[in-house]
Enzyme design. Structure first.
Site, short mmCIF file in Angstrom:
data_model
loop_
_atom_site.label_atom_id
_atom_site.label_comp_id
_atom_site.label_asym_id
_atom_site.label_seq_id
_atom_site.Cartn_x
_atom_site.Cartn_y
_atom_site.Cartn_z
N HIS A 14 11.88 2.31 -78.51
CA HIS A 14 12.99 2.50 -77.56
C HIS A 14 13.52 1.14 -77.13
O HIS A 14 12.99 0.10 -77.49
CB HIS A 14 12.56 3.34 -76.35
CG HIS A 14 11.64 2.65 -75.40
ND1 HIS A 14 11.74 2.79 -74.05
CD2 HIS A 14 10.59 1.82 -75.59
CE1 HIS A 14 10.79 2.10 -73.45
NE2 HIS A 14 10.08 1.50 -74.37
N CYS A 33 12.00 -5.61 -72.80
CA CYS A 33 12.28 -4.21 -73.13
C CYS A 33 13.74 -3.99 -73.50
O CYS A 33 14.10 -2.93 -74.00
CB CYS A 33 11.89 -3.31 -71.97
SG CYS A 33 10.12 -3.27 -71.66
N HIS A 39 11.69 -2.01 -79.50
CA HIS A 39 10.25 -2.25 -79.43
C HIS A 39 9.58 -0.88 -79.34
O HIS A 39 10.23 0.11 -79.05
CB HIS A 39 9.87 -3.16 -78.26
CG HIS A 39 10.00 -2.52 -76.92
ND1 HIS A 39 11.22 -2.34 -76.28
CD2 HIS A 39 9.07 -1.99 -76.10
CE1 HIS A 39 11.02 -1.74 -75.12
NE2 HIS A 39 9.74 -1.51 -74.98
N HIS A 41 5.84 1.68 -78.65
CA HIS A 41 4.59 1.92 -77.92
C HIS A 41 3.76 2.96 -78.65
O HIS A 41 4.30 3.83 -79.35
CB HIS A 41 4.88 2.44 -76.51
CG HIS A 41 5.61 1.48 -75.65
ND1 HIS A 41 5.01 0.40 -75.06
CD2 HIS A 41 6.92 1.42 -75.30
CE1 HIS A 41 5.90 -0.28 -74.37
NE2 HIS A 41 7.08 0.33 -74.50
N GLU A 127 2.10 4.71 -71.46
CA GLU A 127 2.90 3.84 -72.32
C GLU A 127 2.02 2.71 -72.87
O GLU A 127 2.15 2.30 -74.01
CB GLU A 127 4.06 3.26 -71.52
CG GLU A 127 4.96 2.35 -72.32
CD GLU A 127 6.08 1.78 -71.48
OE1 GLU A 127 7.22 2.21 -71.69
OE2 GLU A 127 5.80 0.92 -70.62
#
Length: 138
Positions: A14, A33, A39, A41, A127
């Protein structure tokens, strides 16, 4: 009343950003971010249901059924996807862990509660190992 939790896992990418903001403002607000190259998770999802045990079966809900619901309504839609672009229930929403957690809850509520006496208690979404959101509904 008993509470049962099922854990599942998915990977997703995201980007945190707002189109109407400059790149500088996005980086100021969201830091790394806001990376324009995205990037990802390795998310851990915990779904907790509640209700009364059936003494006929000895459990609240067959966990194979709970697993199947989580996979169909959530994991299959999120795993190895871009949350901003590929996920129907995240369209037009910021792809934060908090909002993703709420939207997952919304996806799961009806199919879980179609089972008599079973209620969705909470969704907890990790996350990272240090950061998670938990939602109990409205």
């Amino acid at each position: 009343m008993i509470y049962i939790t099922r854990r599942e896992h998915f990977n997703a990418a995201h980007r945190m950003y707002r189109d109407e903001w400059s790149e500088e403002k996005n980086f100021e607000m969201f830091g790394k971010c806001a990376n324009p190259n995205w990037h990802g998770h390795n998310y851990n999802l915990f779904v907790t249901i509640k209700g009364n045990i059936s003494y006929e079966t000895g459990y609240l809900m067959d966990l194979k059924d709970l697993k199947a619901i989580i996979l169909e309504y959530v994991v299959d839609k999120l795993d190895h996807k871009n949350l901003n672009k590929d996920v129907d229930f995240m369209q037009g929403k910021m792809a934060s862990t908090e909002l993703l957690c709420i939207e997952i809850f919304k996806q799961l509520k009806a199919p879980i509660e179609a089972f008599e006496g079973v209620f969705l208690h909470s969704v907890r979404l990790h996350e990272t190992e240090n950061n998670y959101a938990e939602y109990f509904g409205e």
